[in-house]
Design a protein around this motif. Structure first.
Motif, PDB file in Angstrom:
ATOM      1  N   GLN A   1       0.828  -1.208   0.000  1.00 10.03           N
ATOM      2  CA  GLN A   1       0.000   0.000   0.000  1.00 10.03           C
ATOM      3  C   GLN A   1       0.864   1.261   0.000  1.00 10.03           C
ATOM      4  N   LYS A   2       1.930   1.254   0.794  1.00 13.98           N
ATOM      5  CA  LYS A   2       2.808   2.420   0.850  1.00 13.98           C
ATOM      6  C   LYS A   2       3.566   2.596  -0.466  1.00 13.98           C
ATOM      7  N   LEU A   3       3.978   1.499  -1.084  1.00 17.21           N
ATOM      8  CA  LEU A   3       4.685   1.579  -2.361  1.00 17.21           C
ATOM      9  C   LEU A   3       3.790   2.142  -3.465  1.00 17.21           C
ATOM     10  N   ILE A   4       2.523   1.705  -3.471  1.00 17.37           N
ATOM     11  CA  ILE A   4       1.566   2.236  -4.450  1.00 17.37           C
ATOM     12  C   ILE A   4       1.392   3.735  -4.239  1.00 17.37           C
ATOM     13  N   GLY A   5       1.333   4.148  -2.991  1.00 13.56           N
ATOM     14  CA  GLY A   5       1.201   5.567  -2.668  1.00 13.56           C
ATOM     15  C   GLY A   5       2.370   6.389  -3.195  1.00 13.56           C
ATOM     16  N   ILE A   6       3.577   5.866  -3.085  1.00 10.06           N
ATOM     17  CA  ILE A   6       4.762   6.564  -3.579  1.00 10.06           C
ATOM     18  C   ILE A   6       4.709   6.725  -5.097  1.00 10.06           C
ATOM     19  N   LEU A   7       4.312   5.670  -5.802  1.00  7.74           N
ATOM     20  CA  LEU A   7       4.214   5.726  -7.263  1.00  7.74           C
ATOM     21  C   LEU A   7       3.141   6.721  -7.710  1.00  7.74           C
ATOM     22  N   LEU A   8       2.023   6.752  -7.007  1.00  3.12           N
ATOM     23  CA  LEU A   8       0.968   7.715  -7.328  1.00  3.12           C
ATOM     24  C   LEU A   8       1.443   9.146  -7.085  1.00  3.12           C
ATOM     25  N   ALA A   9       2.278   9.339  -6.073  1.00  2.00           N
ATOM     26  CA  ALA A   9       2.810  10.665  -5.777  1.00  2.00           C
ATOM     27  C   ALA A   9       3.677  11.173  -6.931  1.00  2.00           C
ATOM     28  N   LEU A  10       4.491  10.297  -7.480  1.00  2.00           N
ATOM     29  CA  LEU A  10       5.334  10.678  -8.616  1.00  2.00           C
ATOM     30  C   LEU A  10       4.482  11.053  -9.826  1.00  2.00           C
ATOM     31  N   ALA A  11       3.412  10.294 -10.061  1.00  2.00           N
ATOM     32  CA  ALA A  11       2.504  10.612 -11.169  1.00  2.00           C
ATOM     33  C   ALA A  11       1.829  11.963 -10.933  1.00  2.00           C
ATOM     34  N   ALA A  12       1.533  12.255  -9.682  1.00  3.34           N
ATOM     35  CA  ALA A  12       0.860  13.511  -9.345  1.00  3.34           C
ATOM     36  C   ALA A  12       1.736  14.715  -9.659  1.00  3.34           C
ATOM     37  N   VAL A  13       3.040  14.590  -9.419  1.00  4.38           N
ATOM     38  CA  VAL A  13       3.960  15.697  -9.713  1.00  4.38           C
ATOM     39  C   VAL A  13       3.904  16.045 -11.196  1.00  4.38           C
ATOM     40  N   TYR A  14       3.900  15.028 -12.045  1.00  4.89           N
ATOM     41  CA  TYR A  14       3.836  15.275 -13.489  1.00  4.89           C
ATOM     42  C   TYR A  14       2.510  15.914 -13.893  1.00  4.89           C
TER      43      TYR A  14
ATOM     44  N   ARG B   1      -8.009  19.674 -16.543  1.00  2.46           N
ATOM     45  CA  ARG B   1      -8.426  18.363 -16.028  1.00  2.46           C
ATOM     46  C   ARG B   1      -7.254  17.553 -15.496  1.00  2.46           C
ATOM     47  N   LYS B   2      -6.118  17.578 -16.206  1.00  4.53           N
ATOM     48  CA  LYS B   2      -4.959  16.810 -15.752  1.00  4.53           C
ATOM     49  C   LYS B   2      -4.442  17.312 -14.410  1.00  4.53           C
ATOM     50  N   ASN B   3      -4.517  18.628 -14.200  1.00  4.25           N
ATOM     51  CA  ASN B   3      -4.100  19.171 -12.913  1.00  4.25           C
ATOM     52  C   ASN B   3      -4.978  18.650 -11.777  1.00  4.25           C
ATOM     53  N   TRP B   4      -6.295  18.624 -12.036  1.00  2.56           N
ATOM     54  CA  TRP B   4      -7.221  18.120 -11.018  1.00  2.56           C
ATOM     55  C   TRP B   4      -6.958  16.642 -10.730  1.00  2.56           C
ATOM     56  N   ILE B   5      -6.696  15.875 -11.781  1.00  2.12           N
ATOM     57  CA  ILE B   5      -6.378  14.456 -11.589  1.00  2.12           C
ATOM     58  C   ILE B   5      -5.101  14.310 -10.769  1.00  2.12           C
ATOM     59  N   GLY B   6      -4.112  15.147 -11.065  1.00  3.32           N
ATOM     60  CA  GLY B   6      -2.862  15.106 -10.325  1.00  3.32           C
ATOM     61  C   GLY B   6      -3.042  15.433  -8.854  1.00  3.32           C
ATOM     62  N   ILE B   7      -3.841  16.450  -8.565  1.00  4.27           N
ATOM     63  CA  ILE B   7      -4.104  16.817  -7.169  1.00  4.27           C
ATOM     64  C   ILE B   7      -4.864  15.702  -6.455  1.00  4.27           C
ATOM     65  N   ALA B   8      -5.821  15.094  -7.150  1.00 12.29           N
ATOM     66  CA  ALA B   8      -6.561  13.971  -6.569  1.00 12.29           C
ATOM     67  C   ALA B   8      -5.627  12.802  -6.259  1.00 12.29           C
ATOM     68  N   LEU B   9      -4.721  12.509  -7.206  1.00 16.16           N
ATOM     69  CA  LEU B   9      -3.747  11.438  -6.984  1.00 16.16           C
ATOM     70  C   LEU B   9      -2.822  11.766  -5.819  1.00 16.16           C
ATOM     71  N   ALA B  10      -2.482  13.035  -5.690  1.00 19.99           N
ATOM     72  CA  ALA B  10      -1.625  13.456  -4.586  1.00 19.99           C
ATOM     73  C   ALA B  10      -2.289  13.167  -3.244  1.00 19.99           C
ATOM     74  N   ILE B  11      -3.555  13.534  -3.141  1.00 24.21           N
ATOM     75  CA  ILE B  11      -4.289  13.311  -1.892  1.00 24.21           C
ATOM     76  C   ILE B  11      -4.467  11.817  -1.625  1.00 24.21           C
ATOM     77  N   ILE B  12      -4.789  11.047  -2.690  1.00 28.00           N
ATOM     78  CA  ILE B  12      -4.948   9.598  -2.528  1.00 28.00           C
ATOM     79  C   ILE B  12      -3.645   8.955  -2.099  1.00 28.00           C
ATOM     80  N   SER B  13      -2.541   9.366  -2.755  1.00 28.01           N
ATOM     81  CA  SER B  13      -1.237   8.769  -2.435  1.00 28.01           C
ATOM     82  C   SER B  13      -0.832   9.042  -1.000  1.00 28.01           C
ATOM     83  N   ILE B  14      -1.084  10.259  -0.545  1.00 23.03           N
ATOM     84  CA  ILE B  14      -0.738  10.587   0.843  1.00 23.03           C
ATOM     85  C   ILE B  14      -1.621   9.814   1.813  1.00 23.03           C
ATOM     86  N   GLY B  15      -2.905   9.637   1.449  1.00 19.67           N
ATOM     87  CA  GLY B  15      -3.791   8.836   2.290  1.00 19.67           C
ATOM     88  C   GLY B  15      -3.319   7.388   2.375  1.00 19.67           C
TER      89      GLY B  15
END
Length: 287
Positions: free
Chosen positions: A116-129, A268-282
């Motif tokens: 779960q933590k590893l998935i969160g880290i990968l989502l965080a990297l996607a969120a930055v882009y 839209r991509k920015n919103w998806i990125g912010i959503a991924l950021a919040i999900i990844s941190i959760g």
């Protein structure tokens, strides 16, 4: 209390940088002044007797010097990113760097790690882009469009990791103010050198704006670091969890402020990125 104050102060720093752009404040001059103000607050906040020899002999001194150089570099990058890419992009790029201290915490301190933590880290990297992509650059996207957010990402992660390492390894509770002040003083001195070099090419134009802006930034900057160090001393929390809670708070608050007060427009991509950021941190937090 320390965690909430750290979130608030760090978010205010982003807002100050946006105000620098709005009121045409010389960013480098203000940043240099900010560090001397922050250093002054740190030395005044130190309860014990100040001794230059004791400070230079401290085990954390070399680390503080390195952090000082890194601080002023990343602060300039942060200011440029906020002005060119927007408040929310700056916030996410710097705060998604939480993956760096998380990886270090797992390696150095044997903190927990699972799928779960590893998935969160990968989502965080996607969120930055995704949060860094601008609408006008979608059709003619080039790697250079991501250079500032990537530098900010790596630099912020290195700063958080170094602060945690020095706090755990060498820093006593009562040394937090003088440790912070030493970092800021080093940054300020490097800033003076940069201004001097710059003045050889272009004469400096001094005004009251950098003085006022730098003074305000210095106070906020000092307490942002102080409260973060105090929060790291809280027993019962892994550093990866604490950094994550701190960072998601900053991302959410700064994004909200960017939308409401600076009228930032997100595609839209920015919103998806912010959503991924919040999900990844959760995911990382509750792992």
């Amino acid at each position: 209390m320390y965690l909430l104050l750290s979130i608030l102060c760090s978010t205010v720093i982003f807002i100050i940088f946006k105000c620098f752009e709005k009121y045409n404040v010389n960013t480098l001059q203000a940043i240099v002044i900010n560090y001397f103000i922050a250093a002054t607050f740190g030395f005044l906040d130190y309860n014990a007797k100040l001794s230059v020899l004791e400070i230079t002999d401290s085990k954390w001194f070399i680390g503080a010097l390195c952090l000082g150089a890194l601080f002023i570099t990343i602060f300039n990058v942060m200011a440029l990113t906020a002005q060119k890419n927007g408040l929310s992009v700056t916030s996410v790029a710097s705060k998604m760097s939480v993956v760096i201290p998380i990886i270090f915490g797992v390696y150095a301190y044997n903190e927990s790690v699972n799928l779960q933590k590893l998935i969160g880290i990968l989502l965080a990297l996607a969120a930055v882009y995704l949060t860094s992509v601008k609408a006008k650059s979608l059709k003619t996207f080039q790697l250079k469009n991501l250079s500032l957010p990537i530098i900010l990402f790596l630099g912020s992660g290195t700063i958080d990791t170094s602060i945690k390492y020095l706090e755990t390894k060498y820093l006593a509770d009562n040394e937090i103010p003088v440790f912070s002040a030493t970092i800021f003083l080093c940054s300020g001195l490097i800033g003076v050198i940069l201004l001097t070099i710059k003045s050889l090419k272009t004469p400096l134009k001094l005004s009251y704006k950098p003085l006022i802006g730098g003074a305000i930034l210095g106070v906020v900057n000092y307490y942002a670091i102080l409260t973060l160090l105090k929060a790291l001393q809280i027993n019962g929390f892994e550093s990866s969890t604490l950094f994550t809670l701190n960072n998601v708070g900053i991302v959410m608050l700064s994004t909200l402020i960017g939308l409401l007060f600076f009228k930032e427009k997100l595609i839209r991509k920015n919103w998806i990125g912010i959503a991924l950021a919040i999900i990844s941190i959760g995911l990382v937090t509750f792992a």
